[in-house]
Motif scaffolding. Structure first.
Motif, PDB file in Angstrom:
ATOM      1  N   VAL A   1       0.849  -1.188   0.000  1.00 27.51           N
ATOM      2  CA  VAL A   1       0.000   0.000   0.000  1.00 27.51           C
ATOM      3  C   VAL A   1       0.887   1.242   0.000  1.00 27.51           C
ATOM      4  N   ALA A   2       0.641   2.131  -0.945  1.00 26.99           N
ATOM      5  CA  ALA A   2       1.367   3.403  -1.018  1.00 26.99           C
ATOM      6  C   ALA A   2       0.370   4.548  -0.966  1.00 26.99           C
ATOM      7  N   ILE A   3       0.892   5.751  -0.732  1.00 28.83           N
ATOM      8  CA  ILE A   3       0.051   6.943  -0.668  1.00 28.83           C
ATOM      9  C   ILE A   3       0.832   8.118  -1.233  1.00 28.83           C
ATOM     10  N   ARG A   4       0.144   8.964  -1.978  1.00 30.55           N
ATOM     11  CA  ARG A   4       0.764  10.161  -2.554  1.00 30.55           C
ATOM     12  C   ARG A   4      -0.178  11.334  -2.361  1.00 30.55           C
ATOM     13  N   GLY A   5       0.375  12.550  -2.279  1.00 34.60           N
ATOM     14  CA  GLY A   5      -0.471  13.722  -2.151  1.00 34.60           C
ATOM     15  C   GLY A   5       0.343  14.991  -2.193  1.00 34.60           C
ATOM     16  N   TRP A   6      -0.353  16.111  -2.384  1.00 35.52           N
ATOM     17  CA  TRP A   6       0.290  17.429  -2.483  1.00 35.52           C
ATOM     18  C   TRP A   6      -0.381  18.359  -1.491  1.00 35.52           C
ATOM     19  N   SER A   7       0.389  19.234  -0.862  1.00 38.25           N
ATOM     20  CA  SER A   7      -0.111  20.217   0.095  1.00 38.25           C
ATOM     21  C   SER A   7      -0.682  19.488   1.315  1.00 38.25           C
ATOM     22  N   TYR A   8      -1.987  19.638   1.622  1.00 35.80           N
ATOM     23  CA  TYR A   8      -2.522  18.862   2.738  1.00 35.80           C
ATOM     24  C   TYR A   8      -2.398  17.368   2.441  1.00 35.80           C
ATOM     25  N   GLY A   9      -2.571  16.988   1.196  1.00 37.97           N
ATOM     26  CA  GLY A   9      -2.367  15.594   0.831  1.00 37.97           C
ATOM     27  C   GLY A   9      -0.935  15.151   1.066  1.00 37.97           C
ATOM     28  N   GLY A  10       0.026  16.064   0.900  1.00 39.22           N
ATOM     29  CA  GLY A  10       1.417  15.752   1.215  1.00 39.22           C
ATOM     30  C   GLY A  10       1.616  15.528   2.704  1.00 39.22           C
ATOM     31  N   TYR A  11       0.990  16.380   3.514  1.00 39.29           N
ATOM     32  CA  TYR A  11       1.012  16.187   4.971  1.00 39.29           C
ATOM     33  C   TYR A  11       0.453  14.823   5.321  1.00 39.29           C
ATOM     34  N   LEU A  12      -0.681  14.472   4.719  1.00 37.95           N
ATOM     35  CA  LEU A  12      -1.338  13.208   5.014  1.00 37.95           C
ATOM     36  C   LEU A  12      -0.460  12.027   4.590  1.00 37.95           C
ATOM     37  N   SER A  13       0.224  12.152   3.469  1.00 35.61           N
ATOM     38  CA  SER A  13       1.078  11.071   2.990  1.00 35.61           C
ATOM     39  C   SER A  13       2.273  10.848   3.907  1.00 35.61           C
ATOM     40  N   ALA A  14       2.926  11.939   4.309  1.00 35.76           N
ATOM     41  CA  ALA A  14       4.052  11.793   5.227  1.00 35.76           C
ATOM     42  C   ALA A  14       3.584  11.249   6.572  1.00 35.76           C
ATOM     43  N   LEU A  15       2.456  11.741   7.063  1.00 33.78           N
ATOM     44  CA  LEU A  15       1.902  11.245   8.321  1.00 33.78           C
ATOM     45  C   LEU A  15       1.603   9.752   8.235  1.00 33.78           C
ATOM     46  N   ALA A  16       1.103   9.312   7.081  1.00 31.17           N
ATOM     47  CA  ALA A  16       0.709   7.908   6.926  1.00 31.17           C
ATOM     48  C   ALA A  16       1.879   6.960   7.108  1.00 31.17           C
ATOM     49  N   VAL A  17       3.003   7.257   6.445  1.00 33.88           N
ATOM     50  CA  VAL A  17       4.125   6.325   6.538  1.00 33.88           C
ATOM     51  C   VAL A  17       4.858   6.450   7.871  1.00 33.88           C
ATOM     52  N   ILE A  18       4.727   7.600   8.533  1.00 36.84           N
ATOM     53  CA  ILE A  18       5.349   7.767   9.846  1.00 36.84           C
ATOM     54  C   ILE A  18       4.507   7.130  10.943  1.00 36.84           C
ATOM     55  N   ALA A  19       3.197   7.389  10.926  1.00 38.16           N
ATOM     56  CA  ALA A  19       2.333   6.958  12.033  1.00 38.16           C
ATOM     57  C   ALA A  19       1.748   5.568  11.844  1.00 38.16           C
ATOM     58  N   ARG A  20       1.547   5.129  10.584  1.00 36.78           N
ATOM     59  CA  ARG A  20       0.914   3.831  10.349  1.00 36.78           C
ATOM     60  C   ARG A  20       1.696   2.994   9.334  1.00 36.78           C
ATOM     61  N   PRO A  21       2.937   2.643   9.679  1.00 35.72           N
ATOM     62  CA  PRO A  21       3.713   1.800   8.754  1.00 35.72           C
ATOM     63  C   PRO A  21       3.162   0.387   8.644  1.00 35.72           C
ATOM     64  N   ASP A  22       2.260   0.009   9.554  1.00 37.47           N
ATOM     65  CA  ASP A  22       1.608  -1.291   9.425  1.00 37.47           C
ATOM     66  C   ASP A  22       0.636  -1.322   8.256  1.00 37.47           C
ATOM     67  N   VAL A  23       0.173  -0.150   7.819  1.00 38.22           N
ATOM     68  CA  VAL A  23      -0.800  -0.053   6.730  1.00 38.22           C
ATOM     69  C   VAL A  23      -0.159   0.472   5.457  1.00 38.22           C
ATOM     70  N   PHE A  24       0.693   1.498   5.583  1.00 39.14           N
ATOM     71  CA  PHE A  24       1.255   2.181   4.422  1.00 39.14           C
ATOM     72  C   PHE A  24       2.732   1.834   4.293  1.00 39.14           C
ATOM     73  N   HIS A  25       3.113   1.397   3.108  1.00 35.18           N
ATOM     74  CA  HIS A  25       4.456   0.881   2.892  1.00 35.18           C
ATOM     75  C   HIS A  25       5.355   1.825   2.102  1.00 35.18           C
ATOM     76  N   ALA A  26       4.809   2.892   1.578  1.00 39.74           N
ATOM     77  CA  ALA A  26       5.604   3.905   0.881  1.00 39.74           C
ATOM     78  C   ALA A  26       4.760   5.163   0.740  1.00 39.74           C
ATOM     79  N   GLY A  27       5.436   6.319   0.704  1.00 38.61           N
ATOM     80  CA  GLY A  27       4.705   7.575   0.582  1.00 38.61           C
ATOM     81  C   GLY A  27       5.455   8.595  -0.244  1.00 38.61           C
ATOM     82  N   VAL A  28       4.692   9.393  -0.993  1.00 36.34           N
ATOM     83  CA  VAL A  28       5.222  10.544  -1.724  1.00 36.34           C
ATOM     84  C   VAL A  28       4.501  11.776  -1.196  1.00 36.34           C
ATOM     85  N   ALA A  29       5.242  12.691  -0.611  1.00 37.55           N
ATOM     86  CA  ALA A  29       4.662  13.884   0.004  1.00 37.55           C
ATOM     87  C   ALA A  29       5.144  15.115  -0.740  1.00 37.55           C
ATOM     88  N   GLY A  30       4.241  15.759  -1.488  1.00 40.24           N
ATOM     89  CA  GLY A  30       4.575  16.967  -2.213  1.00 40.24           C
ATOM     90  C   GLY A  30       4.166  18.203  -1.442  1.00 40.24           C
TER      91      GLY A  30
END
Length: 727
Positions: free
Chosen positions: A579-608
Motif C-alpha cells: 500500500v502506497a500513498i501520494r499527495g500534495w499540500s494537505y495531501g502531502g502532509y497526510l502522505s508523510a503522516l501515513a508512513v510515519i504513524a501507520r507503517p503497518d498499513v502504508f508501505h511507501a509515501g510521496v509527500a509533495g
C-alpha cells in the motif's frame, strides 16, 4: 452506493505521453469557457476561453443570445503583437493566490449594463466595447492590477504601485485617486495575503452602485514577520523577502476607506481590535454597503452596515460557532426586498437563510450563493457530496433544483437568463448551456428553454476513467476506486495506491471525469488507485467538517479505514501488503503522516509540498482549526510531524518547490533534518524556481514519472524495509 463507468475513450498519440499531455493542457482545463458574466437584460454572456486546449493565452469572448453566436472580443496575441507577456510581481502574486496557471486575459470586469469590459494584459490596461467588439489600450501609470469600470461605465479604477488610480473611459484624466504612501509595507486597493489565500477575497476595492465613490482597502504589512525565499540555484541573487503571517504571529493591519472621486476619504469604523479579519464587502443596488468581519479565532462574525456620511458601522447580524465560522461565497448580501441573505447551520444542514430564517430544506447543503436576482437567489447546493447542483430559491423560499443529472454543476443568472456549466462522468470537459425563461413542468420551474450552448475547445483526454464511486464503512466514506482499464477481475492482486487531498474545504471524489484522469493513468501503470474524502471535507454537513477541530492527524484514520474496506470488497484484486500513498499540500502532509504513524498499513509515501510543522503555516487557516499556538502548543505538537520523525520505517519521497511562498520549503527541510537526526533514510527532491503550483510542462511531466518510479521500487522491496515496524 456504487456507480461504475466503463472506458469509452481513445488511446493517446504514441508520441505524446499522458503526463506530458496533462501538463501541456493544464490537466485538460485549457480551452474550457469560464469566468462567466451575464448582462442584466439577458442579451449577452461574457466569458474567458483559451483558443485551444494547449494554448495558455486566454481570450475574452462574448455570446450573443439572440442570434446564438460567439464573438472573440480580445485576443492577447494580437494586442501584444510580438511582445512577450510581462507580469509585475503584484500580478504574479495575485495569480499564485488564485492558482491561476494560464496566461493572457485571466480576469475582467464589466460595467453594470455590460457595455464595456476592462482587463489587464501584460500589466497594461485595456478596455473592450462589448457591442462593437473594439478594444483599445488606456493610458495607465505603472503595472495595472485588477482594473474595474464603475457601474455607470464612465471610468476605470485600477491598482498600481501600491496606490489606486482612476482613468476616464476616453483615456483622459488618468490620476492617482489614492496615492501610494512612502512605506513599502502599505498598499491600497488590493487584498492582503490572508484574504486572498484563505478567505477567498481577491479584490481590494468596490464601486458604489452609482459610480460616485468607492470602498477601498488599505493594508499595512509592517507588523508581519519578514521571511526570505532564496533561490539556491542562483547564489548571486539575494533572497526574496516576503511578509508571511505564520500561526501565532501578527497579521497585516487592514482598514477600509470610503473614497470619493476627488480623492477625499473617510475611514470606515468598526472594532478592528476585536474583529481584525475583513472577510468580504458587498455593495449592490439592492441596499447599502455591507462588511463581513471576523474575530481572530473566527468563532464570531459580524455583518455590518456602513453609514456613508460618517463612516460609522452598525450591527446587522451576529453569528457565533464554538468551532469556527465558515465563509460562504456570495454571502452576506441584500435581497431586493431588503432582507439579508446568509447561511445558517441548522442541526447538521447548512441552509440558505433570509433574515436568519432558513428557507432551504434539511439535508440540502448550501455551498455558495451564485447570483441574486429580482425574484430570488441562485445557489450551489447538494445532498450528496460527490455531486454539486444548481438550485433556484425564490423570495418566497420555494426551491427548484435546476440540475438533476449526477455531476458537478455551477451557474449564473441575470435578466431571465440562466447559464449552467456542467461536468460529469458521462462526458469529457465542460458542457455550458444557456437557458431562457422559467418554464413550468409538473408545477416546478425547470430553469427554462435551452437557447444555446457555449463551445469548449478543451483537448479530449486520451481515455475515460473507469471509476467506481462508493460510500465505504460505517462512516460512509465517499471513495473512488480505479483499476487498470485492462484489468480482469480476479486475475491479479494489485498494489493499492491512495491518492487523497483529505483536508478541510476541498473535495477529490466528484462525479466528473476530470477529477480522475491522473488517478486512472496511475492505475493503468499497475495499481488499484483509491481516492477518498474523509472527515473535514465539505458537503456532508457542519458536524462532519468540525471533526478536525484540534485534530488534523485524525484525518489519517479515514484513509486507514478505506484501505481496509477496499481490501474486503476486492479480496482477489488488491494486495493490502503493498500500500502506497501520494499527495500534495494537505495531501502531502497526510502522505508523510501515513508512513510515519501507520507503517503497518502504508508501505511507501510521496509527500509533495507537505505542511510538516503547523507553526510555519499561516494564521487564518491554521488557527481556525488548531487554535493559537501559544494557547494550545500541545495541539500543534500532536498534529505536526517533526516530533514523530524517528518513527519512520518506510520509504518516503519529499518533493518541494523552493520558490513556494504558501507552504514554504522549510517544512520539508525541517522534516528532512529531523529524519536525518534520527537516522531514518528518506529522499528529498527540491524543485528550483517552482512555487506551490507546478505548471511548467516538463516539471509536471517528469514529477509524475519520478513518483511512479519511486513507488514501484518501494513496493517491490516492501519486505526489505529496514528497522522494526512501530505502530
Amino acid at each position: 452506493m456504487s456507480r461504475s463507468h466503463p472506458d469509452t475513450g481513445q488511446q493517446p498519440p504514441a508520441e505524446v505521453s499522458y503526463p506530458r499531455l496533462s501538463a501541456r493542457t493544464l490537466r485538460f482545463t485549457l480551452g474550457a469557457p469560464r469566468t462567466f458574466s451575464l448582462a442584466p437584460d439577458g442579451s449577452r454572456v461574457v466569458f474567458l476561453r483559451a483558443p485551444s486546449g494547449t494554448d495558455r493565452g486566454t481570450e475574452l469572448w462574448s455570446y450573443d443570445v439572440a442570434d446564438r453566436t460567439e464573438r472573440r472580443i480580445a485576443d492577447p496575441t494580437a494586442l501584444l503583437s510580438a511582445d512577450a507577456e510581462n507580469l509585475s510581481p503584484a500580478e504574479r502574486a495575485r495569480r499564485e493566490r488564485t492558482r491561476e496557471a494560464a496566461g493572457g486575459i485571466v480576469g475582467y470586469a464589466c460595467d453594470a449594463e455590460h457595455r464595456v469590459a476592462a482587463f489587464a494584459l501584460s500589466s497594461r490596461l485595456f478596455l473592450a466595447d462589448l457591442a462593437s467588439g473594439k478594444v483599445r489600450e488606456l493610458p495607465a501609470e505603472g503595472p495595472v492590477v485588477d482594473p474595474r469600470p464603475d457601474p455607470a461605465g464612465r471610468r476605470v479604477a485600477y491598482a498600481a504601485n501600491r496606490g489606486l488610480r482612476l482613468v476616464d473611459l476616453d483615456g483622459d484624466h488618468d490620476r492617482a485617486l489614492v496615492p501610494a504612501e512612502p512605506s513599502d509595507t502599505v498598499a491600497w486597493g488590493v487584498a492582503e495575503f490572508i484574504a486572498a489565500e484563505e478567505m477567498n477575497r481577491t479584490r481590494g476595492f468596490w464601486w458604489a452602485p452609482d459610480g460616485s465613490a468607492l470602498l477601498v482597502e488599505r493594508y499595512d504589512e509592517a507588523p508581519v514577520p519578514v521571511w526570505h525565499i532564496a533561490n539556491p540555484a542562483r547564489p548571486d541573487q539575494a533572497p526574496n523577502p516576503v511578509r508571511y503571517p505564520a500561526a501565532g504571529t501578527q497579521n497585516a493591519e487592514v482598514t477600509l476607506w470610503l473614497v470619493d472621486l476627488d480623492g477625499a476619504r473617510q475611514e470606515v469604523a468598526w472594532d478592528r481590535a476585536a474583529f481584525p479579519y475583513l472577510a468580504d464587502v458587498s455593495w449592490t443596488s439592492y441596499g447599502g454597503s455591507l462588511l463581513h468581519v471576523l474575530t481572530r479565532d473566527q468563532r464570531t462574525a459580524h455583518v455590518l452596515a456602513v453609514d456613508l456620511a460618517s463612516g460609522a458601522t452598525s450591527l446587522v447580524r451576529e453569528a457565533t460557532d464554538p468551532a469556527w465560522i465558515d465563509l460562504i461565497p456570495g454571502t452576506p448580501a441584500w435581497l431586493p426586498d431588503g432582507r439579508l441573505v446568509t447561511t445558517v447551520d441548522d442541526g447538521d444542514t447548512r441552509r440558505l437563510a433570509y433574515d436568519g430564517i432558513p428557507v432551504t430544506p434539511e439535508g440540502l447543503q448550501v455551498g455558495a450563493v451564485l447570483d441574486i436576482g429580482e425574484d430570488g437567489v441562485l445557489v450551489s447546493a447538494t445532498s450528496e457530496p460527490m455531486e454539486q447542483h444548481v438550485a433556484w430559491v425564490g423570495l418566497d423560499g420555494r426551491v427548484t433544483t435546476l440540475t438533476t443529472d449526477p455531476g458537478v454543476h455551477t451557474g449564473r443568472t441575470a435578466g431571465g437568463l440562466t447559464l449552467v456549466a456542467s461536468q460529469g462522468l458521462d462526458h469529457d470537459g465542460v458542457l455550458v448551456r444557456v437557458l431562457r425563461g422559467d418554464e413550468e413542468v409538473g408545477g416546478k420551474k425547470n430553469g427554462g428553454e435551452e437557447v444555446g450552448r457555449i463551445g469548449s475547445r478543451q483537448e479530449r483526454p486520451p481515455f475515460a476513467p473507469a471509476v467506481t464511486l462508493l460510500a465505504l464503512g460505517p462512516r460512509q466514506l465517499r471513495t473512488a476506486v480505479l483499476f487498470p482499464r485492462d484489468h480482469v477481475p480476479g486475475s491479479a492482486r494489485l498494489p493499492l495506491l491512495l491518492d487523497p487531498y483529505g483536508g478541510p474545504h476541498a473535495l477529490r471524489v466528484r462525479s466528473a471525469r476530470a477529477a480522475f484522469l491522473a488517478s486512472q493513468w496511475l492505475a493503468d501503470q499497475g495499481f488499484c488507485v483509491v481516492v477518498a474524502d474523509g472527515r473535514g471535507t465539505p458537503g456532508r454537513g457542519p458536524a462532519w467538517e468540525r471533526l478536525v477541530l484540534n485534530d488534523f492527524a485524525s484525518t489519517l484514520d479515514d484513509q486507514v479505514e478505506v484501505v481496509s474496506e477496499v481490501a474486503k470488497r476486492y479480496p482477489s484484486d488488491v494486495d493490502p501488503g503493498r500500500v502506497a500513498i501520494r499527495g500534495w499540500s494537505y495531501g502531502g502532509y497526510l502522505s508523510a503522516l501515513a508512513v510515519i504513524a501507520r507503517p503497518d498499513v502504508f508501505h511507501a509515501g510521496v509527500a509533495g509540498a507537505p505542511v510538516t510543522e503547523w507553526r510555519l503555516y499561516d494564521t487564518c487557516y491554521t488557527e481556525r482549526y488548531l487554535g493559537h499556538p501559544d494557547e494550545q502548543p500541545e495541539v500543534y505538537d500532536r498534529n505536526g510531524l517533526l516530533d514523530a520523525a524517528a518513527s519512520l520505517r518506510r520509504p518516503l519521497l519529499l518533493i518541494h518547490g523552493l520558490a513556494d511562498d504558501n507552504v514554504v520549503a522549510a517544512h520539508t527541510l525541517r522534516l528532512s533534518s529531523a529524519l536525518l537526526a534520527a537516522g531514518r533514510p528518506h529522499t528529498v527532491l527540491p524543485l528550483t524556481g517552482v512555487t506551490h503550483m507546478t505548471p511548467q510542462e516538463v516539471v509536471a511531466e517528469n514529477l509524475l514519472l519520478l513518483e511512479l518510479a519511486f513507488l514501484r521500487d518501494a513496493l517491490a522491496n516492501v519486505g526489505q524495509t529496514a528497522g522494526p515496524v512501530a505502530v
